[in-house]
Design an enzyme around this catalytic site. Structure first.
Site, mmCIF file in Angstrom:
data_model
loop_
_atom_site.group_PDB
_atom_site.id
_atom_site.type_symbol
_atom_site.label_atom_id
_atom_site.label_comp_id
_atom_site.label_asym_id
_atom_site.label_seq_id
_atom_site.Cartn_x
_atom_site.Cartn_y
_atom_site.Cartn_z
ATOM 1 N N GLY A 56 49.154 44.988 17.040
ATOM 2 C CA GLY A 56 49.356 45.013 18.478
ATOM 3 C C GLY A 56 48.039 44.918 19.223
ATOM 4 N N CYS A 57 48.019 45.407 20.443
ATOM 5 C CA CYS A 57 46.813 45.373 21.262
ATOM 6 C C CYS A 57 45.645 46.024 20.538
ATOM 7 C CB CYS A 57 47.082 46.083 22.581
ATOM 8 S SG CYS A 57 45.616 46.322 23.594
ATOM 9 N N PHE A 58 44.523 45.322 20.483
ATOM 10 C CA PHE A 58 43.396 45.871 19.726
ATOM 11 C C PHE A 58 42.724 47.059 20.399
ATOM 12 C CE2 PHE A 58 41.180 41.606 21.064
ATOM 13 C CZ PHE A 58 41.208 41.966 22.412
ATOM 14 N N TRP A 59 43.004 47.291 21.667
ATOM 15 C CA TRP A 59 42.412 48.454 22.336
ATOM 16 C C TRP A 59 42.775 49.746 21.613
ATOM 17 C CZ3 TRP A 59 44.445 46.968 27.881
ATOM 18 C CH2 TRP A 59 43.728 45.856 28.360
#
Length: 236
Positions: A56-59
């Site tokens: 998913g979002c790498f953040w």
């Protein structure tokens, strides 16, 4: 505007209305400790190894592993596609083959590859969601392991089989294993995003609970001070 941009705007409106946390599912409610891998990488003399994981979002994925004891660097980036398309706006189209990924450099004397995978499956993302995570939809948000060696690929496959056979999750794991892919660091403004923007609605709802779960479920592996790209650099 990217799908994440739309999601950010919607979450901001929900929070302003005072209803965001009540109607959106919390990652804290779904996290679980799963069994550790039965198969591990052979012990060696190396003091530094690299793992590349997408979920998913790498953040949020970066934020989780920056708090893992033994990790010396966690860099957000792209893997699965060509160098020419390793840019945020292009990857966001879902047509580049890239996934948002995190390159994790770690000391195998302090944390094993298997332990990283256990954390990855337990708290960093939901491995049963196909081509999406939470509000983010598309192949660029797929659950993928990019092994950097044959040993890592073997451990990853065996662990997925182990978890599926044990019915560790309510559905089959859809995580893919994609060897031989190059990792490309993301733009600077994506690095350390969770730490730099802790009050952003997207981070509050989707990513801070993951770090809280790491602290709650993996007490011995959690460290309070994150290892930041701003201090370690993109090349580490």
């Amino acid at each position: 505007m990217t799908r994440r941009g739309v999601a950010l705007g919607a979450m901001a409106l929900l929070l302003l209305a005072g209803v965001g946390w009540r109607i959106l599912p919390s990652a804290a409610e779904t996290a679980r400790v799963i069994p550790p891998p039965q198969l591990e990488e052979p012990a060696g003399q190396a003091t530094s190894e690299t793992a590349v994981l997408a979920g998913g979002c790498f953040w949020g994925v970066q934020g989780v592993f920056q708090h893992v004891e033994g990790v010396t660097s966690a860099v957000s980036g792209y893997a699965g596609g060509a160098k020419e398309t390793a840019e945020y706006d292009k990857v966001g189209s879902g047509r580049t083959g890239h996934a948002e990924a995190v390159r994790i450099t770690y000391d195998p004397r302090k944390v094993s590859y298997g332990r990283l995978l256990q954390i990855y499956f337990s708290v960093a993302h939901d491995p049963t969601e196909l081509n999406r995570q939470g509000p983010d939809v598309g192949t660029q948000y797929r659950s993928t392991i990019f092994p950097t060696s044959e040993a890592q690929a073997k451990v990853a496959k065996a662990y997925i089989d182990q978890l599926d056979q044990a019915h560790a999750f309510g559905a089959k794991i859809v995580t893919t294993i994609e060897p031989g892919r190059t990792f490309y660091p993301a733009e600077g403004y994506h690095q350390d995003y969770l730490t730099l923007h802790p009050n952003q609605p997207y981070i509050v709802i989707n990513d801070l609970p993951k770090v809280a779960n790491l602290k709650r479920l993996f007490v011995q592996s959690y460290r309070a001070e994150p290892v930041l790209v701003a201090k370690t650099g993109l090349s580490n």
